[in-house]
Scaffold this active site. Sequence first.
Site, PDB file in Angstrom:
ATOM      1  CG  ASP A 410     -22.781   5.351  53.808  1.00 22.82           C
ATOM      2  OD1 ASP A 410     -23.075   5.519  55.002  1.00 22.82           O
ATOM      3  OD2 ASP A 410     -21.852   4.631  53.411  1.00 22.82           O
ATOM      4  CG  LEU A 411     -18.521   9.849  52.866  1.00 19.77           C
ATOM      5  CD1 LEU A 411     -17.385  10.449  53.674  1.00 19.77           C
ATOM      6  CD2 LEU A 411     -18.717  10.612  51.573  1.00 19.77           C
ATOM      7  CG  ASP A 453     -19.491   6.817  56.413  1.00 24.04           C
ATOM      8  OD1 ASP A 453     -20.386   6.426  57.183  1.00 24.04           O
ATOM      9  OD2 ASP A 453     -18.957   6.076  55.563  1.00 24.04           O
TER      10      ASP A 453
END
Length: 543
Positions: A410-411, A453
């Site tokens: 996960d960004l 994301d």
Amino acid sequence: MHFLSFTHGLKFRLIAVGLLFIFFGSVIRYNIAAHMIRNNMLEVVSAQQSSLATYVALDINEKVLQRQQLLEKTANEFPLPLLTQTAKLEAWLQQRQEYSPLFSQGMVVVPKDGKGVIVDYPHINGRHQLDFNERDWFIAARDGADFYIGKPGISRATHQGVVNMSVPIKDDGGHILAVLMGSTELSMPSFLDLLEKIHLGKTGDFILFSPRDQLFISASRPALRLQRAPEIGRDSFHDKVMLGWRGSGVNTDSAGVEMLVVATDIPAAQWILLAEIPTDEALSPVSLIWGTFVRNSVVSASILILILVMFLEYAFRPLRSSAKLMREMAQGDKTLSRIVVKRKDEVGLMLESFNLLVDKLIATEVQMNYLAHHDALTGLPNRRSFMISMRQSMALAGRQANKLALFFVDLDGFKLVNDRYGHAVGDQLLKQVADRLRDGVRQSDLVGRLGGDEFVVLVTECNDRSTAALIASKLVANLSEVFYIGDLVLTVGASIGIAMFPDHSQELETLMTLADKAMYRAKKDGRNCYKFALEIAESTHVP
């Protein structure tokens, strides 16, 4: 004179040429049709036979796996102190047998010396006095095999056709203390009874074959059950199957009867399922087709002569054949494809328009198939496609005793970029992230996008935590480097949760959940780092 004038006339010549054309054409078509119909019928029957054989093979394979899992679970939970307390051990074994009665002749605990039985349930007279030292299932488990399926045969205690499966019982140090065996009647309900009940047509057979034991285990025909298979060199087709051939084909048996045979594997037991039917029975509908063929030929000949007389044969022949081909494509009898255009008249124009339509339909189908399995923005496999591929990788890793690492990525900071610079910049950033993830793993590994994301990475043949940690560290470092999008220089990070198969779980959904939770712990503990599932204290940050 009138007769001579008629025989020299153009009309007579056209009819004569037409009749000759029809006659020789019919002969040629008959021979071609005979060959095509036979081949097509064989393909259709073979496909049906293969589907049925695959269904039966999968059914048997699943039942073997159920018994293997029951034995392994029982051995893993085995109360070692009860080995010397037979009454309590029998009660414990009774509970498991009654809870999951997959072994019709019960489960048996055999001492390591192979003489007699420590305990069995249900109790069968005569079994406690047997010596098992020469039984393959006992030898294999005693010598350390994790799971072994013995040679099917007649039980010495019950005189029934049985197959015995065994696993070792080990102490905490890995020493083998005894052997756990489960015995199943071959014809018991919910095992091989389906194989013995169903038939292929009137004279076809299903045959369950053990290459290792050179034995026909079970069959639709009772006379074949528990009979030795032909020796190598006596049956060329049998030899071909022994050498690894699988699929469908035509074979002539020892009695000279031509048979359509399908061979498919049952991997859990390393058995082979053969489905065979005489080609005469399989092709019995062909005789009905010939009557239709003759009637249609007569009608076609009459029509063709009429067209020849009226000078329309040339104009309508390509139109009729093209329409027939289009109809077969529409009905699914033939694959949708372009039609060869040989004429530049109205018929040719119609076929060119049809070909344009076919091109667009094929292109649309290809695009829809791609979009159904890939993320439209990044081109990565979507959630559905990734889950399917992951399930297949887990099954393969399980068979090969390999491990997998599932990364939940996960960004960090992506929402700020998206809110500040807009979705267009955010989309470009996601594309570059996808490229870096692909570049950071091997071609054999799998990268997918779950949405937003969130990305997932499946690392295959990852047999230790240090390898997973090294790859995760590399991915975190790669995603921490700056991104160039137009004139913008952007920086984000990544939080990664790692779940190992089978260390953390052997269930796909559980692995996904554990990796997701580990990723949230990585975010909570400072972001831009990775965390292993089920761990609390250990965290590794990448500067």
